[in-house]
Design an enzyme around this catalytic site. Structure first.
Site, short mmCIF file in Angstrom:
data_model
loop_
_atom_site.label_atom_id
_atom_site.label_comp_id
_atom_site.label_asym_id
_atom_site.label_seq_id
_atom_site.Cartn_x
_atom_site.Cartn_y
_atom_site.Cartn_z
N LYS A 101 0.84 -1.20 0.00
CA LYS A 101 0.00 0.00 0.00
C LYS A 101 0.88 1.25 0.00
CE LYS A 101 -0.19 -0.43 4.97
NZ LYS A 101 -0.88 -1.01 6.09
N ARG A 106 -10.84 0.82 14.16
CA ARG A 106 -10.68 1.65 12.95
C ARG A 106 -11.75 1.18 11.97
NH1 ARG A 106 -4.83 1.47 10.09
NH2 ARG A 106 -5.51 -0.64 9.65
N TYR A 154 15.69 31.52 5.49
CA TYR A 154 14.56 32.33 5.95
C TYR A 154 14.58 32.54 7.46
CZ TYR A 154 12.05 31.50 1.55
OH TYR A 154 11.67 31.45 0.25
C1 PLP Z 1 -0.23 -1.84 6.90
C2 PLP Z 1 -0.90 -3.05 7.35
C3 PLP Z 1 -0.15 -4.20 7.69
C4 PLP Z 1 1.34 -4.23 7.71
O1 PLP Z 1 1.86 -3.76 8.93
P1 PLP Z 1 3.43 -3.66 9.18
O2 PLP Z 1 3.56 -3.29 10.57
O3 PLP Z 1 3.94 -2.65 8.24
O4 PLP Z 1 3.95 -5.03 8.87
C5 PLP Z 1 -0.85 -5.34 7.98
N1 PLP Z 1 -2.21 -5.36 7.98
C6 PLP Z 1 -2.94 -4.27 7.69
C7 PLP Z 1 -4.42 -4.36 7.72
C8 PLP Z 1 -2.32 -3.08 7.37
O5 PLP Z 1 -3.05 -2.00 7.08
#
Ligand code: PLP
Length: 815
Positions: free
Chosen positions: A489, A587, A709
């Site tokens: 993702k 969530r 700045y």
């Molecule tokens: C991002 C995510 C993961 C991966 O988690 P990591 O800590 O990066 O391994 C697993 N499951 C879901 C639902 C996620 O959104």
């Protein structure tokens, strides 16, 4: 190259040979995705931890392979045309075959092992010695139980020297590799901490590694490390050791840093001698000294060694994708033009290429062996790997131009690089993948420069080999049979979705997950056909999902009903969906209270089918919350057990993210979801990403003045200020200003001065007088880890990686 037949080798392979006896092979392969000449290839169906070799037989068969080594009898219809050697142990058969090949040759064989530096020492030794020998060597880092046999198989009567590397990860392996390589000269690079897991202690690891040298007459080694020195007292042959001790055969007296490298004064037996190596980092200097010592042991004069050492260059044994002009992709490989590396590059081009049309540009070939072995069949090889056009430079190719054209290749020929550069503007390059392959001496990098799309000088380098290594590491923590879903993702946590997803697919990941439908589409367009779960699917995205066979996560009764309604409208049957259960994250997800209604909705529903049910752990990394984690898992178990009772079909359960893979084996179930661990690895040196920028300007600013700045910080001393091309719009957070952050260049960390600007940042470079405009500066990478940078920003590496700006160019490396 000699040809063999399976019936003739039945004894060597300890096999029963069945089927057609008409075939002969010259090549061997253990990977059905890497077969160049199918009819002349013997395919070994090796059992792996997650897939059986048998699954690959069919794949290889479709490509035209007819000769196999396998441990199961094939179906009768394969035997009319195919030839099968049935063995008890396919690994042993592969190793026996390689040992048989090795035994036919009497020329010297150099065997290299050690915890680090094997590949670099092998490559440099090759660079140093290739004018004097016809050398066969391990391709890339082929040093494993399968890599070594595949390397040794390349030995031919026309070679005069072999150089192979051997790597092990557990006891018992080196004896087998020694039997295959049977080195006459050994090089031991160093004893480090890599792969410690497989051994009880360092001593055992050392002892095991040294088994490679059991039959060596000569051994080159650094004896600065006391345990190494002691262990070598038992070595039977002639020891050519080097180090700082006066007892060494080659003693290092001093190391003097120079502008262009390091000058090392040595005493060799009774002579004193100075050798300059073009490196500054200590590990590079020492790896080069292994090569110098080996050359001295082989009897080369100091003047020759000095001359060869200056030719070594940092190992760019990595293939780089770059954006080219006119929407082309460049695969820039400044490796030497030998057979092995060309094959590797072509395969990479075929697997990872973006365009249908493909061009190979090859620099002059000087090596007589390569000329004889490679050039006559080159057109066939290129055509087989999907290349339509060859742009060849140098006299060696001239006589073949007509032949190649007759074999269906478009060919342009130039006598030298200069001539090619002159004509370059008139050659058409459009929407194609271009392999640029040539040695440095031919200045092929100039060709690459001309074809490069004007490069933004802030670059995020993604090392796909490390990605694959991280994947292997986490796989190793799973029970055999546990499947793995890789989380790509947010564009692979910011690193680039297409390349990352393809690498994961090539390395046997079973599932991918993305956050939004459009990320899934990008992955499909890159040619990835794995199942993909999409975490966030509002109803507007359902049509896109369906068009690209992407699988939604459904998280509420309403969401489920919406998807079912959509699926009915399209008349879908058994469309795969994933059910998210909330066990504490609060969530997204179904609650326990929804369970009965969920089951009711799904039980007789033909349009969708639940592929998996999963939950997400809130704090799996933190031992303080282990009780909570267990509570989440218990709630998940209760939910899924009930759902299993209510649904007429089975589904997969999963819960573990990266830290749960490491810390909570009870949460692995049938599938795990690996995210950040892919990108960061298990420890800082494994992170796959490196962000660099360049120096735009340097100026002297006097004490008491301000920089940038806002005038919030007055310089406490006269300073040399370097302006670099990265700012908060690229993801370099503004809070890193005023000394909070620093960047790394030429062995030093330079603190940020003043406020970070939108596109630029100023560094105090007073400590590095040699710094120049155009120098590359590391923002994070091997010297400043993502963890450290995240700590400065009071955040976590996930946020840093995913907020790197889209205008930062991504470059993908493959080692
Ligand atoms: C991002 C995510 C993961 C991966 O988690 P990591 O800590 O990066 O391994 C697993 N499951 C879901 C639902 C996620 O959104």
């Amino acid at each position: 190259m000699s040809a063999y037949s399976l019936p003739q080798l039945a004894g060597v392979l300890e096999a029963e040979v069945l089927g057609s006896t008409q075939h002969q092979f010259r090549f061997i392969s253990t990977d059905s995705r890497r077969i160049a000449f199918a009819q002349q290839t013997l395919f070994f169906a090796l059992p792996g931890p997650h897939r059986s070799g048998q699954e690959f037989i069919e794949d290889a068969w479709k490509q035209g392979v007819r000769q196999f080594v396998t441990y199961e009898k094939p179906a009768a219809n394969y035997l009319h045309d195919g030839c099968f050697a049935i063995v008890a142990d396919a690994y042993a058969a592969l190793q026996n075959l390689a040992a048989f090949k090795r035994a036919q040759f009497n020329y010297p064989v150099v065997g290299i092992t050690g915890s680090n530096g094997k590949t670099i020492v092998k490559e440099w030794l090759y660079e140093a010695l290739h004018p004097f020998f016809a050398i066969v060597r391990s391709p890339k880092s082929y040093n494993s139980q399968t890599g070594v046999p595949l390397s040794v198989w390349n030995m031919e009567a026309s070679h005069t020297l072999a150089i192979f590397e051997a790597g092990i990860s557990q006891p018992g392996e080196m004896e087998k590799l020694e039997q295959i390589i049977r080195p006459t000269m050994g090089i031991f690079t160093m004893l480090g901490d890599a792969h410690d897991a497989g051994f009880t202690n360092r001593q055992e690891k050392l002892h095991e590694k040294l088994k490679l040298f059991a039959g060596c007459k000569q051994l080159v080694c650094c004896t600065d490390d006391e345990p190494v020195k002691n262990a070598l007292q038992r070595f039977d042959g002639r020891l050519y050791d080097w180090g700082h001790d006066a007892s060494c055969w080659m003693q290092v007296l001093s190391e003097q840093p120079m502008d262009s490298g390091t000058t090392v004064s040595v005493r060799l037996e009774i002579k004193r001698w100075q050798v300059t190596v073009p490196f500054k980092e200590r590990t590079d200097v020492y790896n080069a000294l292994h090569v110098a010592c080996a050359m001295a042991a082989l009897g080369f004069e100091e003047a020759v060694i000095n001359e060869r050492m200056l030719q070594l260059h940092p190992l760019e044994m990595r293939l780089q994708w770059q954006k080219g002009i006119h929407n082309c992709n460049l695969l820039n490989d400044s490796y030497s033009n030998d057979m092995e590396s060309l094959q590797a590059a072509l395969q990479y081009l075929r697997q990872q290429g973006r365009h249908q049309r493909k061009t190979a540009m090859l620099s002059p070939v000087s090596d007589a062996h390569v000329r004889q072995q490679l050039l006559p069949g080159l057109a066939q090889l290129l055509r087989h790997q999907g290349i339509q056009r060859l742009i060849a430079v140098g006299d060696a190719f001239e006589v073949y131009v007509e032949q190649y054209r007759g074999e269906g290749l478009e060919v342009s020929w130039f006598p030298n690089t200069e001539a090619l550069l002159q004509q370059l503007p008139s050659i058409s390059f459009q929407h194609e993948d271009i392999l640029i392959k040539g040695g440095r001496v031919h200045q092929f990098e100039k060709v690459a420069e001309r074809l490069q799309w004007q490069r933004h000088s802030t670059v995020l380098e993604i090392n796909l080999s490390k990605l694959a290594a991280n994947l292997r590491y986490y796989r190793g923590l799973l029970q055999p049979g546990t499947k793995l879903m890789a989380m790509v993702k947010a564009g692979g946590y910011g690193s680039g979705d297409a390349e990352v997803a393809r690498t994961l697919q090539d390395n046997g990941v079973e599932y991918l997950a993305v956050a939004f439908a459009n990320e899934g589409v990008a992955i499909r367009e890159a040619g990835v056909n794995l199942p993909v779960m999409v975490l966030n699917c509002p109803p507007e995205s359902f049509a896109t999902l369906e068009q690209h066979l992407l699988e939604p996560e459904l998280f509420s009764l309403q969401h489920l009903q919406q998807f079912i309604a959509f699926a009915r409208r399209l008349g879908l049957q058994h469309y795969p969906v994933h059910i998210k259960v909330d066990t504490g994250m609060h969530r997204l997800g179904f609650d326990t209270a929804d369970l009965d209604q969920l089951a009711e909705s799904l039980r007789n529903e033909q349009t969708v089918q639940v592929r998996t049910v999963f939950t997400h752990l809130v704090a799996s990394e933190n031992p303080a919350h282990d009780a909570f984690t267990n509570q989440q898992l218990a709630a998940f178990d209760a939910f899924t057990q009930r759902l299993e009772e209510l649904l007429p079909y089975p589904f997969i359960k999963h819960a573990a993210n990266t830290s749960a893979i490491q810390r909570h084996p009870q949460a692995h179930y049938e599938l795990v979801r690996l995210g950040i661990g892919l990108y960061l690895g298990a420890q800082p040196p494994d992170q796959i990403a490196r962000l660099t920028t360049t120096v735009a300007q340097i100026r002297e600013v006097t004490k008491g003045e301000s920089v940038g700045y806002g005038r919030n910080q007055l310089l406490p001393h006269d300073a040399r200020i370097a302006t670099v091309r990265i700012g908060y719009a690229d993801g370099y957070r503004r809070m890193l200003g005023r000394g909070i952050g620093s960047m790394y260049v030429r062995g030093q960390r330079l603190p940020v001065v003043g406020n970070v600007c939108m596109d630029m940042t100023m560094l105090d470079a007073t400590a590095v007088p040699a710094l120049q405009v155009g120098d590359e500066v590391e923002v994070f990478g091997p010297h400043i880890s993502l963890h450290e940078l995240a700590t400065w920003c009071d955040t976590i590496p996930y946020e840093i990686l995913t907020s790197i700006g889209q205008r930062v160019q991504r470059i993908f490396l493959q080692e």
